[in-house]
Design an enzyme around this catalytic site. Sequence first.
Site, PDB file in Angstrom:
ATOM      1  N   HIS A  72      54.958  28.036  43.964  1.00 15.20           N
ATOM      2  CA  HIS A  72      53.630  28.510  44.376  1.00 15.20           C
ATOM      3  C   HIS A  72      53.634  28.849  45.861  1.00 15.20           C
ATOM      4  CE1 HIS A  72      50.851  26.794  40.984  1.00 15.20           C
ATOM      5  NE2 HIS A  72      51.771  27.623  40.547  1.00 15.20           N
ATOM      6  N   TYR A 201      41.533  22.871  44.818  1.00 10.37           N
ATOM      7  CA  TYR A 201      40.930  21.654  45.366  1.00 10.37           C
ATOM      8  C   TYR A 201      39.430  21.940  45.510  1.00 10.37           C
ATOM      9  CZ  TYR A 201      45.539  19.820  46.652  1.00 10.37           C
ATOM     10  OH  TYR A 201      46.826  19.340  46.621  1.00 10.37           O
ATOM     11  N   PRO A 292      46.745  10.607  47.078  1.00 15.28           N
ATOM     12  CA  PRO A 292      47.509  11.746  46.550  1.00 15.28           C
ATOM     13  C   PRO A 292      46.982  13.134  46.943  1.00 15.28           C
ATOM     14  CG  PRO A 292      46.282  10.657  44.793  1.00 15.28           C
ATOM     15  CD  PRO A 292      46.107   9.823  46.006  1.00 15.28           C
ATOM     16  N   LYS A 296      51.917  14.062  49.070  1.00 16.27           N
ATOM     17  CA  LYS A 296      53.013  13.710  49.983  1.00 16.27           C
ATOM     18  C   LYS A 296      53.900  12.535  49.524  1.00 16.27           C
ATOM     19  CE  LYS A 296      52.544  16.705  53.169  1.00 16.27           C
ATOM     20  NZ  LYS A 296      53.075  17.841  52.457  1.00 16.27           N
ATOM     21  N   TYR A 383      50.964  21.040  54.506  1.00 13.75           N
ATOM     22  CA  TYR A 383      51.023  20.985  53.041  1.00 13.75           C
ATOM     23  C   TYR A 383      52.433  21.289  52.526  1.00 13.75           C
ATOM     24  CZ  TYR A 383      49.211  21.091  48.304  1.00 13.75           C
ATOM     25  OH  TYR A 383      48.970  20.797  46.981  1.00 13.75           O
TER      26      TYR A 383
HETATM   27  C1  LIG Z   1      48.360   9.593  40.062  1.00 10.88           C
HETATM   28  C2  LIG Z   1      49.383   9.840  41.140  1.00 10.88           C
HETATM   29  C3  LIG Z   1      49.583  11.143  41.572  1.00 10.88           C
HETATM   30  C4  LIG Z   1      50.522  11.408  42.575  1.00 10.88           C
HETATM   31  N1  LIG Z   1      50.706  12.712  42.968  1.00 10.88           N
HETATM   32  C5  LIG Z   1      51.648  12.993  43.903  1.00 10.88           C
HETATM   33  C6  LIG Z   1      51.938  14.356  44.270  1.00 10.88           C
HETATM   34  O1  LIG Z   1      51.345  15.320  43.788  1.00 10.88           O
HETATM   35  N2  LIG Z   1      52.939  14.578  45.186  1.00 10.88           N
HETATM   36  C7  LIG Z   1      53.616  13.541  45.747  1.00 10.88           C
HETATM   37  O2  LIG Z   1      54.513  13.790  46.557  1.00 10.88           O
HETATM   38  N3  LIG Z   1      53.379  12.241  45.403  1.00 10.88           N
HETATM   39  C8  LIG Z   1      52.416  11.927  44.495  1.00 10.88           C
HETATM   40  N4  LIG Z   1      52.198  10.622  44.121  1.00 10.88           N
HETATM   41  C9  LIG Z   1      52.974   9.541  44.738  1.00 10.88           C
HETATM   42  C10 LIG Z   1      54.370   9.369  44.146  1.00 10.88           C
HETATM   43  O3  LIG Z   1      54.287   9.261  42.750  1.00 10.88           O
HETATM   44  C11 LIG Z   1      55.026   8.116  44.759  1.00 10.88           C
HETATM   45  O4  LIG Z   1      54.906   8.187  46.157  1.00 10.88           O
HETATM   46  C12 LIG Z   1      56.510   8.001  44.356  1.00 10.88           C
HETATM   47  O5  LIG Z   1      56.623   7.574  43.019  1.00 10.88           O
HETATM   48  C13 LIG Z   1      57.247   7.003  45.277  1.00 10.88           C
HETATM   49  O6  LIG Z   1      58.551   6.786  44.813  1.00 10.88           O
HETATM   50  P1  LIG Z   1      59.288   5.412  45.062  1.00 10.88           P
HETATM   51  O7  LIG Z   1      60.614   5.543  44.428  1.00 10.88           O
HETATM   52  O8  LIG Z   1      59.181   5.042  46.470  1.00 10.88           O
HETATM   53  O9  LIG Z   1      58.410   4.321  44.308  1.00 10.88           O
HETATM   54  P2  LIG Z   1      58.123   4.148  42.751  1.00 10.88           P
HETATM   55  O10 LIG Z   1      58.029   5.448  42.068  1.00 10.88           O
HETATM   56  O11 LIG Z   1      56.963   3.212  42.660  1.00 10.88           O
HETATM   57  O12 LIG Z   1      59.422   3.426  42.198  1.00 10.88           O
HETATM   58  C14 LIG Z   1      59.703   2.070  42.440  1.00 10.88           C
HETATM   59  C15 LIG Z   1      60.539   1.527  41.309  1.00 10.88           C
HETATM   60  O13 LIG Z   1      60.868   0.172  41.573  1.00 10.88           O
HETATM   61  C16 LIG Z   1      60.698  -0.583  40.383  1.00 10.88           C
HETATM   62  N5  LIG Z   1      60.491  -1.977  40.764  1.00 10.88           N
HETATM   63  C17 LIG Z   1      59.358  -2.571  41.227  1.00 10.88           C
HETATM   64  N6  LIG Z   1      59.567  -3.865  41.474  1.00 10.88           N
HETATM   65  C18 LIG Z   1      60.862  -4.112  41.164  1.00 10.88           C
HETATM   66  C19 LIG Z   1      61.665  -5.269  41.203  1.00 10.88           C
HETATM   67  N7  LIG Z   1      61.161  -6.435  41.596  1.00 10.88           N
HETATM   68  N8  LIG Z   1      62.937  -5.174  40.817  1.00 10.88           N
HETATM   69  C20 LIG Z   1      63.449  -3.993  40.405  1.00 10.88           C
HETATM   70  N9  LIG Z   1      62.740  -2.857  40.333  1.00 10.88           N
HETATM   71  C21 LIG Z   1      61.459  -2.919  40.719  1.00 10.88           C
HETATM   72  C22 LIG Z   1      59.508   0.075  39.709  1.00 10.88           C
HETATM   73  O14 LIG Z   1      59.460  -0.207  38.318  1.00 10.88           O
HETATM   74  C23 LIG Z   1      59.789   1.548  39.983  1.00 10.88           C
HETATM   75  O15 LIG Z   1      60.590   2.139  39.010  1.00 10.88           O
HETATM   76  C24 LIG Z   1      51.278  10.327  43.131  1.00 10.88           C
HETATM   77  C25 LIG Z   1      51.073   9.025  42.697  1.00 10.88           C
HETATM   78  C26 LIG Z   1      50.132   8.763  41.706  1.00 10.88           C
HETATM   79  C27 LIG Z   1      49.947   7.337  41.266  1.00 10.88           C
END
Ligand SMILES: Cc1cc2nc3c(=O)[nH]c(=O)nc-3n(C[C@H](O)[C@H](O)[C@H](O)COP(=O)(O)OP(=O)(O)OC[C@H]3O[C@@H](n4cnc5c(N)ncnc54)[C@H](O)[C@@H]3O)c2cc1C
Length: 389
Positions: A72, A201, A292, A296, A383
């Site tokens: 996009h 938005y 969200p 980011k 963005y």
């Molecule tokens: C509804 C929604 C919409 C979003 N939209 C966007 C968007 O449009 N663009 C964007 O960039 N971001 C968006 N985000 C944010 C994005 O999804 C997160 O920032 C991203 O998932 C972060 O990745 P991460 O690997 O840091 O954490 P997570 O995805 O939370 O992964 C962490 C992992 O660690 C595991 N874990 C937890 N505790 C333990 C433990 N004790 N031992 C072993 N494993 C463990 C969990 O099960 C998980 O698999 C959105 C989030 C939500 C909820």
Amino acid sequence: MRTQVGIVGAGPAGLTLARLLEVAGIESVVIENRDRDYVERRIRAGVLEQGTVELLREAGVAERLDREGIVHHGIHLQFDGERHHVPLSELADGRSITIYGQTEVVKALIAARLASGLPLLFEVDGVSVHDLDTERPRIRFAHEGAQLELECDAIAGCDGFHGVCRPSIPSGVLRSFEREYPFGWLGILAQVAPSIDELVYAHHESGFALLSLRSPELSRYYVQCRPDEDIGEWSDERIWEELQLRTGLAGWTLDEGPILEKGVTGMRSFVAEPMRYGRLYLAGDAAHIVPPTGAKGLNLAVSDVRILAEALVAWYSTGSTTGLDGYSDACLRRIWRAEHFSWWMTSMLHKLGDDPFDAQLQLSQLRYVTSSYAAARSLAENYVGLTTL
Ligand SMILES: Cc1cc2nc3c(=O)[nH]c(=O)nc-3n(C[C@H](O)[C@H](O)[C@H](O)COP(=O)(O)OP(=O)(O)OC[C@H]3O[C@@H](n4cnc5c(N)ncnc54)[C@H](O)[C@@H]3O)c2cc1C
């Protein structure tokens, strides 16, 4: 068990880090407390910055993303009964965003890890991290009935906001910054072709709405709701009615279809710093959360592990700790920019309460970003992802 880098969490941060280390010839073990199916189905982010796409491509996990991701070049801001186009690419030196589900990014990373035959353990239990301020930090956990201990050179805490790594840092070391918002998002995934060509938005007196998508057949739509909203009170009819009300425009139709999934997400801004304690490095949601609205979260997680991987590669290849020592500061510059942008987008677009003064300020700001080149460019470069940080 022994490895070079122990990675807690198989979300986007942990899996991308594991892949970057693999490419650089550094060993790692990834442990995850959920099962593979759960991790692959968790519907969350859907907007990838160009830098995120480029990194996944360099890591050799973007074959399907390049085929199916939808590039996009703009977004729409809707307010006062009108829809305004913000031409992101024109404003931000040709850079673009790609619409592609986090689920698909995660699936590709898991498939690549398993294809390489490298350790990725699902359904581990009772994870704890130890000896973080020594040269031999350890991770203890249970897997398939066995109690295991993994000795590492470094641990990457990629276990999300509710993980165990951040709380294992002794009290007094971290400084936390936090803001909770008095609203959340009710999100749906609907089996219907998106009625929009680019994200919309929408600012509305009943509350914010976002029209997004996942593919040519799947729409992802959101409405602002209470943070503790009972999803049981929202029938499919009520959700569509609210979306129609908040996004409706003369001469345009929002097509409806079967709702495949619905859920409520709270909104929070959070940063814990520094992102390092001894040989434990926090990355992604384990260290920071953004609402969200700015899209980011996933992009920040990927940007953290890019910096961490580069620092680990430099350490293993030259013995230099400069990158590792500067890891937290390097990440935090980008994180705080994204925190501000996400807070700003959230504050500009959501119904904040019943004070008409707030609503007038929002409308004034929206008119400004859709009429001033300088204001629109500022929104656009944030963005699509700043390249200067
Ligand atoms: C509804 C929604 C919409 C979003 N939209 C966007 C968007 O449009 N663009 C964007 O960039 N971001 C968006 N985000 C944010 C994005 O999804 C997160 O920032 C991203 O998932 C972060 O990745 P991460 O690997 O840091 O954490 P997570 O995805 O939370 O992964 C962490 C992992 O660690 C595991 N874990 C937890 N505790 C333990 C433990 N004790 N031992 C072993 N494993 C463990 C969990 O099960 C998980 O698999 C959105 C989030 C939500 C909820």
